[in-house]
Design a protein around this motif. Structure first.
Motif, PDB file in Angstrom:
ATOM      1  N   LEU A 129      14.740  -4.248   6.707  1.00  0.00           N
ATOM      2  CA  LEU A 129      13.365  -4.522   6.680  1.00  0.00           C
ATOM      3  C   LEU A 129      13.333  -6.022   6.019  1.00  0.00           C
ATOM      4  CD1 LEU A 129      10.387  -4.076   7.412  1.00  0.00           C
ATOM      5  CD2 LEU A 129      10.283  -2.910   5.452  1.00  0.00           C
ATOM      6  N   MET A 130      14.056  -6.184   4.941  1.00  0.00           N
ATOM      7  CA  MET A 130      14.250  -7.502   4.251  1.00  0.00           C
ATOM      8  C   MET A 130      14.932  -8.612   5.051  1.00  0.00           C
ATOM      9  SD  MET A 130      13.430  -9.309   1.878  1.00  0.00           S
ATOM     10  CE  MET A 130      12.833  -8.298   0.203  1.00  0.00           C
ATOM     11  N   ASP A 131      15.785  -8.236   5.974  1.00  0.00           N
ATOM     12  CA  ASP A 131      16.405  -9.068   6.883  1.00  0.00           C
ATOM     13  C   ASP A 131      15.473  -9.757   7.733  1.00  0.00           C
ATOM     14  OD1 ASP A 131      18.807  -9.040   5.475  1.00  0.00           O
ATOM     15  OD2 ASP A 131      19.782  -7.604   6.839  1.00  0.00           O
ATOM     16  N   ILE A 132      14.584  -8.701   8.299  1.00  0.00           N
ATOM     17  CA  ILE A 132      13.475  -8.997   9.290  1.00  0.00           C
ATOM     18  C   ILE A 132      12.491  -9.816   8.849  1.00  0.00           C
ATOM     19  CG2 ILE A 132      11.845  -8.201  10.896  1.00  0.00           C
ATOM     20  CD1 ILE A 132      14.337  -7.757  11.810  1.00  0.00           C
ATOM     21  N   ILE A 133      12.293  -9.654   7.630  1.00  0.00           N
ATOM     22  CA  ILE A 133      11.267 -10.621   6.801  1.00  0.00           C
ATOM     23  C   ILE A 133      11.801 -12.061   6.545  1.00  0.00           C
ATOM     24  CG2 ILE A 133       9.717 -10.799   4.534  1.00  0.00           C
ATOM     25  CD1 ILE A 133       9.630  -7.862   4.591  1.00  0.00           C
ATOM     26  N   MET A 134      12.922 -11.885   6.229  1.00  0.00           N
ATOM     27  CA  MET A 134      13.598 -13.124   5.997  1.00  0.00           C
ATOM     28  C   MET A 134      13.779 -14.025   7.264  1.00  0.00           C
ATOM     29  SD  MET A 134      14.481 -13.871   2.686  1.00  0.00           S
ATOM     30  CE  MET A 134      14.867 -13.254   1.184  1.00  0.00           C
ATOM     31  N   ASP A 135      14.080 -13.525   8.075  1.00  0.00           N
ATOM     32  CA  ASP A 135      14.192 -14.163   9.546  1.00  0.00           C
ATOM     33  C   ASP A 135      12.622 -14.500   9.915  1.00  0.00           C
ATOM     34  OD1 ASP A 135      16.766 -13.805   9.962  1.00  0.00           O
ATOM     35  OD2 ASP A 135      16.620 -11.894  11.232  1.00  0.00           O
ATOM     36  N   ASN A 181       0.916  -1.223   0.045  1.00  0.00           N
ATOM     37  CA  ASN A 181      -0.001   0.030  -0.049  1.00  0.00           C
ATOM     38  C   ASN A 181       0.829   1.331  -0.023  1.00  0.00           C
ATOM     39  OD1 ASN A 181      -2.503  -1.415   0.027  1.00  0.00           O
ATOM     40  ND2 ASN A 181      -2.461  -1.412   2.352  1.00  0.00           N
ATOM     41  N   GLY A 182       2.164   1.187  -0.101  1.00  0.00           N
ATOM     42  CA  GLY A 182       3.096   2.232   0.045  1.00  0.00           C
ATOM     43  C   GLY A 182       3.509   2.936   1.237  1.00  0.00           C
ATOM     44  N   GLU A 183       2.864   2.259   2.201  1.00  0.00           N
ATOM     45  CA  GLU A 183       2.762   2.872   3.772  1.00  0.00           C
ATOM     46  C   GLU A 183       4.297   2.640   4.371  1.00  0.00           C
ATOM     47  OE1 GLU A 183      -0.021   1.857   6.287  1.00  0.00           O
ATOM     48  OE2 GLU A 183      -1.534   1.473   4.689  1.00  0.00           O
ATOM     49  N   LEU A 184       5.192   1.861   3.501  1.00  0.00           N
ATOM     50  CA  LEU A 184       6.492   1.514   4.143  1.00  0.00           C
ATOM     51  C   LEU A 184       7.304   1.390   2.869  1.00  0.00           C
ATOM     52  CD1 LEU A 184       5.912  -1.213   7.043  1.00  0.00           C
ATOM     53  CD2 LEU A 184       6.730   1.253   7.305  1.00  0.00           C
ATOM     54  N   THR A 185       8.437   1.702   2.854  1.00  0.00           N
ATOM     55  CA  THR A 185       9.497   1.512   1.919  1.00  0.00           C
ATOM     56  C   THR A 185      10.496   0.364   2.225  1.00  0.00           C
ATOM     57  OG1 THR A 185       9.491   3.715   1.444  1.00  0.00           O
ATOM     58  CG2 THR A 185      11.288   2.522   0.443  1.00  0.00           C
ATOM     59  N   LEU A 186      10.694  -0.588   1.287  1.00  0.00           N
ATOM     60  CA  LEU A 186      11.329  -1.633   1.704  1.00  0.00           C
ATOM     61  C   LEU A 186      13.033  -1.262   1.731  1.00  0.00           C
ATOM     62  CD1 LEU A 186      11.416  -4.773   1.828  1.00  0.00           C
ATOM     63  CD2 LEU A 186      11.995  -4.978  -0.586  1.00  0.00           C
ATOM     64  N   ASP A 196       7.258  -5.490  15.265  1.00  0.00           N
ATOM     65  CA  ASP A 196       6.227  -4.589  15.696  1.00  0.00           C
ATOM     66  C   ASP A 196       7.009  -3.016  15.283  1.00  0.00           C
ATOM     67  OD1 ASP A 196       4.105  -6.311  16.556  1.00  0.00           O
ATOM     68  OD2 ASP A 196       4.953  -6.301  18.590  1.00  0.00           O
ATOM     69  N   ALA A 197       8.123  -3.040  15.752  1.00  0.00           N
ATOM     70  CA  ALA A 197       8.726  -1.812  15.263  1.00  0.00           C
ATOM     71  C   ALA A 197       8.804  -1.465  13.799  1.00  0.00           C
ATOM     72  CB  ALA A 197      10.062  -1.948  15.891  1.00  0.00           C
ATOM     73  N   ALA A 198       8.862  -2.195  12.800  1.00  0.00           N
ATOM     74  CA  ALA A 198       8.805  -2.278  11.372  1.00  0.00           C
ATOM     75  C   ALA A 198       7.354  -1.563  11.113  1.00  0.00           C
ATOM     76  CB  ALA A 198       9.051  -3.429  10.821  1.00  0.00           C
ATOM     77  N   LEU A 199       6.443  -2.196  11.822  1.00  0.00           N
ATOM     78  CA  LEU A 199       4.892  -2.097  11.385  1.00  0.00           C
ATOM     79  C   LEU A 199       4.743  -0.612  11.892  1.00  0.00           C
ATOM     80  CD1 LEU A 199       3.032  -5.173  12.471  1.00  0.00           C
ATOM     81  CD2 LEU A 199       3.254  -4.120  10.231  1.00  0.00           C
ATOM     82  N   ALA A 200       5.463   0.039  12.823  1.00  0.00           N
ATOM     83  CA  ALA A 200       5.224   1.240  13.519  1.00  0.00           C
ATOM     84  C   ALA A 200       5.940   2.469  12.518  1.00  0.00           C
ATOM     85  CB  ALA A 200       5.622   1.259  14.949  1.00  0.00           C
ATOM     86  N   GLY A 201       6.827   1.961  11.741  1.00  0.00           N
ATOM     87  CA  GLY A 201       7.554   2.801  10.850  1.00  0.00           C
ATOM     88  C   GLY A 201       8.829   3.190  11.081  1.00  0.00           C
ATOM     89  N   GLN A 202       9.523   2.251  12.251  1.00  0.00           N
ATOM     90  CA  GLN A 202      10.755   2.656  13.041  1.00  0.00           C
ATOM     91  C   GLN A 202      11.846   2.093  11.880  1.00  0.00           C
ATOM     92  OE1 GLN A 202      10.987   1.486  17.000  1.00  0.00           O
ATOM     93  NE2 GLN A 202       8.741   2.408  17.400  1.00  0.00           N
ATOM     94  N   ASN A 203      12.889   2.551  12.119  1.00  0.00           N
ATOM     95  CA  ASN A 203      14.252   1.716  11.312  1.00  0.00           C
ATOM     96  C   ASN A 203      14.438   0.776  12.118  1.00  0.00           C
ATOM     97  OD1 ASN A 203      14.454   3.897   9.196  1.00  0.00           O
ATOM     98  ND2 ASN A 203      15.740   5.174  10.607  1.00  0.00           N
TER      99      ASN A 203
END
Length: 627
Positions: free
Chosen positions: A89-95, A80-85, A125-132
């Protein structure tokens, strides 16, 4: 007792389908890393995770649902464009996807998965909140290493019991032969998931991976089911029906002949019916074998994620390029290829390709490429792993082998370039001076070659310094039916794998000569060791050998001296009960009803080498390169 009691069948279906979905998600994530703005990829990834979450919910696997839900929300914000990859962030997703796969493993043992790692949930949760975000330090782990599982050694040779074993083996055996199966192109129609029990692995090979069995363990679904195209299943059913009609015709003719009707017309009809049955049985065997054939892409899809994670760990830029995913191979072989191919892909990323700085200094592009391909060549499958890295130096390999005490200087000086490349298969060989979590222990390539040989395959290496390395694996399409050459010594027939046979030559005693105390024969300017089959078996010869079978496995060529030969055959190997002499893969019946032992040549040669080492023969690894 399983924590999924009453839902075992549902659990197995979930694990099979969700594992494939997760592998597809991992591959799409690797692609997304290259094309972060691809909305179609994000939608596919989102749908895949949503499907996994739904199945987990139906099984009441709450920990998996929790993890999938958070990750799914992350994908939703990305699309939806609310976050940028970002890389973090990719490392967290892979984990997260790795943690889901770990949960699959627990569920496969009938155990409810534990709650997700708290640090991983906090990072999500931090990523969903938009934090680095960065990957949790304690959650980071290298890609799983290949376990160098030693192939179980067979029992000590006991050739005195062979004849009794042959007698025991004769009763359960039936004469079976079939043409070599040719894999057909994939059907235009998408395969319908028809699950049937998989045929057990052919007794000629030994399983590379032995799964531990626990009290509440459930069998892994991937090990005992096959997904078959319904078109192929219909072909089997149609052929079975035609065989039934032919059987009825033969029964009628048998009745007529028993009643005394032996007219020429009746006998001609009998001959025609038998010929028809022969054709139908051959077609049925071919069709049944095709039901075992599976696209190798189902195995290849695991490797982009593995290559990506290892490259990240090593600080390299590597792209894994896959071609030939539609190539088909026997399912049991696909399963046993996993560990060797994992090691070869990891080896290419770790040893083969250079670091980004080294590539730039050498005038290469910063990103290296590892190409994994499969193709059918005749009645074999060729799998290749090619990198565009620094290649291998024959001189460096010889020096390392001497330093590690694997060969002496005299042996090293006698090796040509291709033989020098084979040094990497010696147990304990490694080019790394420092042991890391990835490599350096020298327990990889020798196990790879051993396991490939157990599949009746061959592994070859070609390397050019500064340009890269290509490792090729040649495998038969199936292990259920083995093409063999039947030879004879001491009036006893033996079968050797036809894949190892190059040609048959007459043995002229005058052409034999000794080199370093060993008998040899020169064939087209190539000096080849001569090994008698009676000597390998430990038997006393009854006559001078008349023929030599020029055999080759990988880069090792030798001449096997035999009394005579019978010819080529396609056999189904049956195991010997209660006895397993070293060097015997099993037994089969010839067309005349006699029992033929099928030899495991690699095992016989290894037994001879071990006997030589026990007697203090120098240059203990020379035979690995020259016989």
């Amino acid at each position: 007792m399983s924590e999924f009691a009453g839902m075992e069948e549902l659990l197995q279906d979930f694990l099979l389908e969700s594992s494939e979905l997760l592998s597809d998600v991992d591959n799409k994530l690797v692609e997304l890393e290259k094309h972060p703005n691809d909305k179609a990829l994000l939608n596919d990834i989102f749908r895949g995770f949503h499907t996994i979450k739904g199945g987990a919910g139906f099984l009441n696997a709450a920990p998996m649902v929790t993890l999938c839900h958070r990750t799914e929300n992350l994908f939703d914000k990305l699309r939806n464009g609310e976050l940028t990859l970002s890389q973090g962030l990719m490392d967290i997703i892979m984990d997260s996807t790795g943690a889901v796969r770990d949960m699959f493993g627990r569920m496969g043992q009938g155990i409810m998965p534990a709650s997700p790692d708290a640090a991983l949930l906090q990072a999500l949760d931090a990523a969903l909140a938009g934090q680095n975000v960065d990957r949790p330090a304690h959650h980071s782990a290298p890609a799983p290493a290949v376990q160098a599982a030693a192939v179980p050694a067979p029992n000590s040779p006991d050739w005195a019991l062979l004849h009794s074993a042959i007698t025991q083996a004769a009763s359960p055996l039936r004469t079976e032969a079939a043409p070599v199966v040719q894999a057909t192109p994939p059907q235009a129609q998408a395969p319908v998931p028809v699950h049937v029990p998989a045929e057990p692995a052919a007794p000629a090979r030994q399983n590379i991976k032995q799964q531990p069995v626990t009290g509440n363990a459930m069998p892994q679904q991937q090990e005992n089911t096959i997904r078959i195209d319904t078109v192929r299943l219909d072909q089997v059913l149609n052929l079975s029906g035609e065989i039934g009609l032919t059987k009825n015709r033969l029964t009628t003719l048998r009745t007529e002949i028993l009643q005394g009707n032996t007219e020429a017309h009746t006998l001609r009809s009998l001959d025609e019916a038998i010929s028809q049955l022969d054709l139908l049985v051959g077609d049925l065997q071919n069709a049944v074998m095709k039901t075992r054939m599976q696209p190798i892409g189902r195995l290849f899809q695991k490797y982009p994620r593995l290559a990506r994670d290892l490259a990240r760990q090593l600080g390299k830029e590597v792209e894994l390029i896959i071609t030939g995913e539609e190539t088909e191979l026997d399912k049991t072989m696909i399963e046993d290829l996993n560990d060797p191919l994992v090691h070869l892909v990891r080896n290419a990323v770790d040893h083969g390709v250079e670091s980004t700085e080294e590539r730039i200094a050498a005038g290469k592009s910063p990103q290296s490429a590892v190409h994994l391909s499969a193709e059918q060549v005749g009645d074999h499958i060729v799998i290749s792993i090619t990198d565009d890295g620094k290649g291998m130096s024959a001189e460096m390999l010889r020096r390392k082998a001497i330093e590690k005490g694997l060969i002496d200087a005299e042996t090293a000086n006698s090796l040509d370039e291709k033989q020098s490349l084979q040094l990497i298969f010696l147990p304990g060989f490694s080019t790394k001076d420092q042991i890391s979590s990835v490599s350096g222990r020298g327990v990889g390539m020798d196990v790879v070659r051993t396991n490939i040989q157990k599949l009746n395959g061959r592994i070859d290496i070609n390397s050019i310094q500064g340009e890269g390395t290509r490792i090729s694996i040649s495998l038969p399409l199936t292990l259920a039916i083995l093409p063999v050459l039947v030879v004879r010594v001491c009036d006893q027939p033996f079968a050797v794998p036809l894949a190892m046979v190059r040609e048959i030559i007459p043995i002229d005693p005058a052409a034999m000569q000794e080199v370093s105390g060993r008998p040899t024969i020169v064939v087209r300017d190539e000096i080849l060791p001569l090994k008698t089959l009676t000597g390998l078996l430990g038997w006393a010869p009854t006559q001078a050998p008349a023929f030599g079978v020029l055999m080759q496995s990988a880069e090792r060529a030798f001449i096997l001296a035999v009394d005579s030969f019978v010819g080529r055959d396609d056999v189904v190997i049956k195991p010997l009960e209660n006895i397993r002499p070293k060097g015997v893969a099993g037994a089969t019946l010839s067309g005349d009803g006699s029992v033929v032992l099928v030899l495991d040549m690699e095992d016989l040669l290894k037994a001879q080498q071990e006997a030589a080492i026990g007697q203090g023969t120098p240059s203990r690894h020379l035979d690995l390169l020259t016989y």
